[in-house]
Design a protein around this motif. Structure first.
Motif, PDB file in Angstrom:
ATOM      1  N   ASP A  43      24.374  55.223 -14.531  1.00 49.40           N
ATOM      2  CA  ASP A  43      23.833  53.942 -14.979  1.00 49.40           C
ATOM      3  C   ASP A  43      24.540  52.795 -14.261  1.00 49.40           C
ATOM      4  O   ASP A  43      25.722  52.904 -13.906  1.00 49.40           O
ATOM      5  CB  ASP A  43      24.048  53.740 -16.483  1.00 49.40           C
ATOM      6  CG  ASP A  43      23.084  54.544 -17.344  1.00 49.40           C
ATOM      7  OD1 ASP A  43      22.328  55.362 -16.790  1.00 49.40           O
ATOM      8  OD2 ASP A  43      23.107  54.354 -18.581  1.00 49.40           O
ATOM      9  N   ARG A  57      24.568  48.456 -14.873  1.00 44.34           N
ATOM     10  CA  ARG A  57      24.040  47.247 -15.525  1.00 44.34           C
ATOM     11  C   ARG A  57      24.429  46.020 -14.711  1.00 44.34           C
ATOM     12  O   ARG A  57      25.593  45.826 -14.371  1.00 44.34           O
ATOM     13  CB  ARG A  57      24.577  47.121 -16.944  1.00 44.34           C
ATOM     14  CG  ARG A  57      23.888  46.014 -17.748  1.00 44.34           C
ATOM     15  CD  ARG A  57      24.801  44.847 -18.062  1.00 44.34           C
ATOM     16  NE  ARG A  57      25.945  45.252 -18.855  1.00 44.34           N
ATOM     17  CZ  ARG A  57      26.903  44.419 -19.248  1.00 44.34           C
ATOM     18  NH1 ARG A  57      26.857  43.137 -18.898  1.00 44.34           N
ATOM     19  NH2 ARG A  57      27.943  44.844 -19.939  1.00 44.34           N
ATOM     20  N   TRP A  64      20.035  48.996 -15.551  1.00 39.64           N
ATOM     21  CA  TRP A  64      19.931  48.189 -16.755  1.00 39.64           C
ATOM     22  C   TRP A  64      20.022  46.719 -16.354  1.00 39.64           C
ATOM     23  O   TRP A  64      20.948  46.330 -15.624  1.00 39.64           O
ATOM     24  CB  TRP A  64      21.044  48.538 -17.731  1.00 39.64           C
ATOM     25  CG  TRP A  64      20.770  49.796 -18.488  1.00 39.64           C
ATOM     26  CD1 TRP A  64      20.993  51.074 -18.065  1.00 39.64           C
ATOM     27  CD2 TRP A  64      20.198  49.894 -19.792  1.00 39.64           C
ATOM     28  NE1 TRP A  64      20.601  51.966 -19.024  1.00 39.64           N
ATOM     29  CE2 TRP A  64      20.112  51.269 -20.096  1.00 39.64           C
ATOM     30  CE3 TRP A  64      19.763  48.955 -20.719  1.00 39.64           C
ATOM     31  CZ2 TRP A  64      19.587  51.728 -21.307  1.00 39.64           C
ATOM     32  CZ3 TRP A  64      19.251  49.405 -21.927  1.00 39.64           C
ATOM     33  CH2 TRP A  64      19.157  50.777 -22.210  1.00 39.64           C
TER      34      TRP A  64
END
Length: 392
Positions: free
Chosen positions: A71, A73, A111
């Motif tokens: 991930d 962000r 994200w």
């Protein structure tokens, strides 16, 4: 020297490991935002190019993916995208689309945060979230982001740390506009939380998950006096009830697919409302607080109690300072707190670390290191410890 390791059991398959950044901190401020003016006025160190992410993003993503992260962000800088009201910058749009594409090409789940501290100068001049039509302006921006970047976002985190933003900008006055007004603070606190929840309602229509990122802590009264208990209850309400009350309303109870949060410390508090380092015997870090992993466990336990049967994300944990051995121990202990919470039945989607690569730390400039990698992209020993945990 290799940092000591702390025994941490493996996490379940599908557990998300990620890192987080923000536009101003990784790209630097832009003349179109209000942080630029703050720097020019000498109220913050110059951000420069952040950490050169604007030119190195593709290789950064490849590095993180190879290291084992899944991930990432990042925030899309509102001021870069809309430097004047209603006028969107085609180059900035294309640049951010290229960044998001590069992240996805590296097999990272991207994200997207819509607001991380810095505001467009024109929006700030109108009064920011104090302006009468701030809600309408914000809703138009959220809709634009959803339409322009929705195909490239894997998840949404609308506003970063709403309470911390309101506190620094309108109560302590350390961030622009530099006000110190309890009335303005409480007004903005309510407005920015509502903006966060309203954004989630818009963004989730595209089918991508939404997450909060609340700045959370627990308070430890410095004494047993009624005065201290009273002020602790007041501040606790600001930190917790300001958003929990919205989360429990019929309109917003399903706005967020998961409740994310940032954790850095859990201070002591005295009758004057001063936040003091806690535990008092522990070393204080360069930003004036004690990085204390058990406090993360306290926050997790509180969240599980307040929002049973909900899904959570540890959206931001990190360690600032040059002592990388202490960083490694702290992060392992903090990750252990997450694992312990999951053993009690808490549904935690993953952990996002702050941060991958040393960046600009607002009032501390470039002088407090949070990265697993330095600005030259050289891994610190703590990065290898984290990698070993992710590969268990």
């Amino acid at each position: 020297m290799t940092p000591p390791t702390v025994s941490t059991p493996p996490f379940p398959a599908g557990f998300a490991w990620g890192t987080a950044s923000s536009a101003t901190q990784s790209q630097g401020a832009t003349p179109a935002d209000n942080w630029w003016g703050w720097e020019q006025a000498g109220k913050a160190p110059a951000s420069g190019d952040g950490n050169a992410f604007d030119t190195l993003y593709a290789s950064d993503f490849a590095l993180l993916a190879a290291w084992g992260f899944g991930d990432y962000r990042m925030s899309l800088d509102w001021a870069r995208l809309e430097p004047q009201p209603g006028q969107h910058d085609a180059h900035a749009i294309e640049h951010y689309r290229n960044i998001l594409k590069a992240g996805r090409d590296a097999s990272l789940n991207m994200w997207v945060c819509l607001l991380h501290t810095a505001l467009p100068a024109w929006f700030a001049a109108e009064g920011g979230f104090l302006a009468p039509k701030a809600g309408e302006t914000w809703a138009r921006h959220v809709t634009f982001i959803a339409e322009t970047f929705g195909d490239l976002a894997d998840g949404w985190m609308p506003i970063n740390n709403p309470t911390a933003y309101a506190q620094k900008a309108y109560l302590t006055g350390t961030f622009p506009p530099g006000h110190a007004s309890q009335e303005e603070f409480l007004t903005v606190l309510q407005a920015v939380h509502q903006a966060d929840f309203e954004a989630a309602l818009i963004l989730r229509q595209g089918g991508k998950p939404t997450s909060t990122n609340e700045a959370l802590l627990t308070l430890h009264p410095a004494d047993n006096s009624a005065e201290t208990a009273g002020i602790a209850a007041l501040i606790d309400s600001v930190v917790w009830d300001s958003w929990l009350n919205l989360a429990r309303t019929p309109r917003y109870q399903d706005a967020f697919d998961q409740y994310g949060f940032s954790y850095y410390f859990s201070p002591a508090i005295n009758a004057s409302g001063d936040l003091l380092p806690y535990p008092a015997a522990n070393p204080v870090g360069p930003q004036g607080y004690v990085p204390w992993a058990p406090g993360l466990g306290e926050v997790l336990a509180r969240l599980h109690k307040e929002l049973p049967d909900k899904r959570f994300l540890v959206a931001e944990i990190g360690y600032g300072g040059e002592d990388d051995a202490s960083r490694a121990v702290y992060l392992q202990e903090a990750i252990g707190q997450v694992h312990d919470a999951m053993r009690t039945g808490m549904d935690i989607a993953g952990i996002h670390l702050w941060t991958a690569i040393d960046n600009y730390e607002w009032l501390d400039g470039h002088h407090v290191a949070f990265g697993l990698f330095d600005r030259d992209r050289t891994p610190r020993p703590s990065a290898r410890i984290i990698q070993s945990l992710m590969r268990k």
